[in-house]
Structures are given as structure tokens and as C-alpha cells.
Write a protein that holds these residues in place. Sequence first.
Motif, PDB file in Angstrom:
ATOM      1  N   SER A 146     -70.619  -4.552 -97.010  1.00 46.38           N
ATOM      2  CA  SER A 146     -69.688  -5.376 -97.860  1.00 46.38           C
ATOM      3  C   SER A 146     -70.353  -5.637 -99.099  1.00 46.38           C
ATOM      4  N   ALA A 147     -69.551  -5.863-100.149  1.00 49.57           N
ATOM      5  CA  ALA A 147     -69.784  -6.091-101.566  1.00 49.57           C
ATOM      6  C   ALA A 147     -68.777  -7.028-102.073  1.00 49.57           C
ATOM      7  N   PRO A 148     -68.873  -7.878-103.116  1.00 50.06           N
ATOM      8  CA  PRO A 148     -67.954  -8.685-103.783  1.00 50.06           C
ATOM      9  C   PRO A 148     -66.741  -7.615-104.144  1.00 50.06           C
ATOM     10  N   ALA A 149     -65.805  -8.438-104.117  1.00 51.71           N
ATOM     11  CA  ALA A 149     -64.345  -7.549-104.504  1.00 51.71           C
ATOM     12  C   ALA A 149     -64.309  -6.981-105.785  1.00 51.71           C
ATOM     13  N   ASP A 150     -64.952  -7.618-106.693  1.00 49.99           N
ATOM     14  CA  ASP A 150     -64.626  -6.890-108.239  1.00 49.99           C
ATOM     15  C   ASP A 150     -65.621  -5.575-108.198  1.00 49.99           C
ATOM     16  N   ILE A 151     -66.762  -5.481-107.646  1.00 50.45           N
ATOM     17  CA  ILE A 151     -67.379  -4.372-107.404  1.00 50.45           C
ATOM     18  C   ILE A 151     -66.927  -3.310-106.470  1.00 50.45           C
ATOM     19  N   GLN A 152     -66.301  -3.638-105.506  1.00 52.11           N
ATOM     20  CA  GLN A 152     -65.773  -2.723-104.670  1.00 52.11           C
ATOM     21  C   GLN A 152     -64.546  -2.276-105.399  1.00 52.11           C
ATOM     22  N   ARG A 153     -63.717  -2.802-106.303  1.00 57.09           N
ATOM     23  CA  ARG A 153     -62.648  -2.112-106.768  1.00 57.09           C
ATOM     24  C   ARG A 153     -62.802  -1.343-108.093  1.00 57.09           C
ATOM     25  N   ALA A 154     -64.175  -1.471-108.735  1.00 56.36           N
ATOM     26  CA  ALA A 154     -64.651  -0.943-109.920  1.00 56.36           C
ATOM     27  C   ALA A 154     -65.432   0.310-109.213  1.00 56.36           C
ATOM     28  N   ARG A 155     -65.833   0.278-108.180  1.00 53.72           N
ATOM     29  CA  ARG A 155     -66.199   1.549-107.206  1.00 53.72           C
ATOM     30  C   ARG A 155     -65.122   2.509-106.931  1.00 53.72           C
ATOM     31  N   ALA A 156     -64.098   2.013-106.499  1.00 56.15           N
ATOM     32  CA  ALA A 156     -62.947   2.722-105.775  1.00 56.15           C
ATOM     33  C   ALA A 156     -62.283   3.612-107.209  1.00 56.15           C
ATOM     34  N   LEU A 157     -62.112   2.619-108.243  1.00 56.95           N
ATOM     35  CA  LEU A 157     -61.334   3.099-109.162  1.00 56.95           C
ATOM     36  C   LEU A 157     -62.052   4.355-109.964  1.00 56.95           C
ATOM     37  N   ALA A 158     -63.250   4.143-109.915  1.00 57.85           N
ATOM     38  CA  ALA A 158     -64.472   5.269-110.471  1.00 57.85           C
ATOM     39  C   ALA A 158     -64.051   6.705-109.724  1.00 57.85           C
ATOM     40  N   ARG A 159     -63.694   6.534-108.740  1.00 54.54           N
ATOM     41  CA  ARG A 159     -63.601   7.940-107.824  1.00 54.54           C
ATOM     42  C   ARG A 159     -62.568   8.973-108.346  1.00 54.54           C
ATOM     43  N   PRO A 160     -62.557  10.229-108.161  1.00 51.27           N
ATOM     44  CA  PRO A 160     -61.562  11.133-108.593  1.00 51.27           C
ATOM     45  C   PRO A 160     -60.329  10.809-107.820  1.00 51.27           C
ATOM     46  N   ASN A 161     -59.337  11.201-108.746  1.00 47.89           N
ATOM     47  CA  ASN A 161     -58.007  11.134-107.774  1.00 47.89           C
ATOM     48  C   ASN A 161     -57.453   9.825-107.240  1.00 47.89           C
ATOM     49  N   MET A 162     -58.207   8.583-107.717  1.00 49.47           N
ATOM     50  CA  MET A 162     -57.788   7.326-107.384  1.00 49.47           C
ATOM     51  C   MET A 162     -57.500   6.383-108.546  1.00 49.47           C
ATOM     52  N   ASP A 163     -56.231   5.735-108.066  1.00 44.88           N
ATOM     53  CA  ASP A 163     -55.742   4.995-109.313  1.00 44.88           C
ATOM     54  C   ASP A 163     -55.415   3.531-108.522  1.00 44.88           C
ATOM     55  N   ALA A 164     -55.221   2.656-109.232  1.00 43.50           N
ATOM     56  CA  ALA A 164     -54.851   1.364-108.794  1.00 43.50           C
ATOM     57  C   ALA A 164     -53.964   1.193-107.565  1.00 43.50           C
ATOM     58  N   GLU A 165     -52.696   1.916-107.679  1.00 40.87           N
ATOM     59  CA  GLU A 165     -51.822   1.797-106.887  1.00 40.87           C
ATOM     60  C   GLU A 165     -52.248   2.347-105.461  1.00 40.87           C
ATOM     61  N   LYS A 166     -52.855   3.580-105.420  1.00 41.41           N
ATOM     62  CA  LYS A 166     -53.523   4.118-104.237  1.00 41.41           C
ATOM     63  C   LYS A 166     -54.492   3.284-103.749  1.00 41.41           C
ATOM     64  N   PHE A 167     -55.162   2.541-104.517  1.00 41.42           N
ATOM     65  CA  PHE A 167     -56.341   1.721-104.179  1.00 41.42           C
ATOM     66  C   PHE A 167     -55.669   0.701-103.155  1.00 41.42           C
ATOM     67  N   GLU A 168     -54.859   0.025-103.673  1.00 40.69           N
ATOM     68  CA  GLU A 168     -53.822  -1.278-102.850  1.00 40.69           C
ATOM     69  C   GLU A 168     -53.359  -0.695-101.647  1.00 40.69           C
ATOM     70  N   HIS A 169     -52.527   0.398-101.722  1.00 43.52           N
ATOM     71  CA  HIS A 169     -52.062   1.136-100.571  1.00 43.52           C
ATOM     72  C   HIS A 169     -53.266   1.398 -99.450  1.00 43.52           C
ATOM     73  N   ILE A 170     -54.427   1.705 -99.750  1.00 47.06           N
ATOM     74  CA  ILE A 170     -55.440   1.756 -98.870  1.00 47.06           C
ATOM     75  C   ILE A 170     -55.896   0.617 -98.288  1.00 47.06           C
ATOM     76  N   MET A 171     -55.935  -0.373 -99.171  1.00 39.86           N
ATOM     77  CA  MET A 171     -56.388  -1.737 -98.821  1.00 39.86           C
ATOM     78  C   MET A 171     -55.594  -2.578 -97.967  1.00 39.86           C
ATOM     79  N   SER A 172     -54.277  -2.190 -98.083  1.00 37.63           N
ATOM     80  CA  SER A 172     -53.346  -2.684 -97.221  1.00 37.63           C
ATOM     81  C   SER A 172     -53.208  -2.295 -95.933  1.00 37.63           C
ATOM     82  N   MET A 173     -53.780  -0.827 -95.609  1.00 43.73           N
ATOM     83  CA  MET A 173     -54.066  -0.408 -94.255  1.00 43.73           C
ATOM     84  C   MET A 173     -55.298  -0.905 -93.787  1.00 43.73           C
TER      85      MET A 173
END
Length: 213
Positions: A146-173
Amino acid sequence: MTSPNIISESYKPLIIGLTGSIAMGKSTAAQMLRDMGIAVFDADAAVHILQGPKGGYPEGAAVDAIEAAFPNSCDENGVNRQKLSQYVLGNANNMQELEAIIHPMVAKMRQDFIAEHGNEKLLVFDIPLLFEKGGADNVDKVIVVSAPADIQRARALARPNMDAEKFEHIMSMQVSDIIKRDKADYIVDSGKPLDDMREQIKKIIENLSHSLA
């Protein structure tokens, strides 16, 4: 004479489930465990092998069944994930059909892994959706990365082919990090420096090993 790779009825390794939400550092934790000499079964890697180009078992073992269920989703390189995603994303029935193909094959690979490493004291199952798919019932202890939410989000959005909408969709699942932490036997804080994270994991393994002594 009993094969050394077969687990006796009187002994079996302690099975540790390793999990964590997207971009929490689970893969980093898994590699640290391998570096410590712990055998790790990677469920995601198993799926990639099953869906990859055909070779000797288990390479590409799922390709024919996936192609039959989802026409034109495979080619000479195995499953084309972009084409397969068009079938399963947002379609619960198709996703269930895909899982019905993949899950038994992954389970077989997991049993082969246990047989191969049956004399180890500890085995780790690296399973991203451990809680989401009910896998926590099949392990002895659970480590959540686990990590703080802001670190998690920054890591995820730094990935190739990732955007905020896709990240939120994955999180919802995924089961929320708060619930995962609550259900965990051990928590690794990956928001800390790598040396700190490595020390956390070392202490967890020491604790588990002492419990078996």
C-alpha cells in the motif's frame, strides 16, 4: 521412494498471498521477495504465458479456446490483447467466459508450482485480485502492499497508455485500499524509500519464519 517435489501429507508450505491495488508497488515487493530467495508464483505472468505464442506447455495453452470463444482475437503471436479487450471490457458475460477458460489453467500452473517448490517453508502467490476474486480464502496469510493515494495516482498516470479516466475505471473495479489493509495480516508501505520497503519485507519474512520454527 517419494519424489522430493511432491508435498507429503504431513507437510505443506505456508502460502502467502501478496496483493495490492494498481500502482501500489506489488511487483517491486514481489521482486524483493525473490531476491531474498522466496519462490513467488506470479498470476499475471501465468496469464501472459497462457495467452502468448504457442510453444511447449503451458506456452499459449489458452489460445485455441480463446480464439474459439472470441473469433479473430488471436494471431500467430497468441492473444491480441487489444482485440480481446473489445470483447470483454464492459461485457460481464464475456469476461466470465474468458475467466472460465483462464482460471482453471492458472490453477493448474499454480499446483505445478507448489509441487515444484513443495519442500519450501514459505511460498508467495502474487495475485493482484486476491480479494476481488475470493482468493484470500486459499492462502494462509496475506501481505498487502500500500501507499498514500497521491503517490498511487502519480505512479499510475506515469504509466504508458494510462489516463485519469482509465485509472478511475480500474480503481472502481478493485476492492478499496482501506478494506485491503483492514483484511491484511501484514502491510508493506511502498510509499517509503526502497531500502525501507525492503527492510519491512525482511521483517515480515522473519516473523513468518519464526512462527514456523
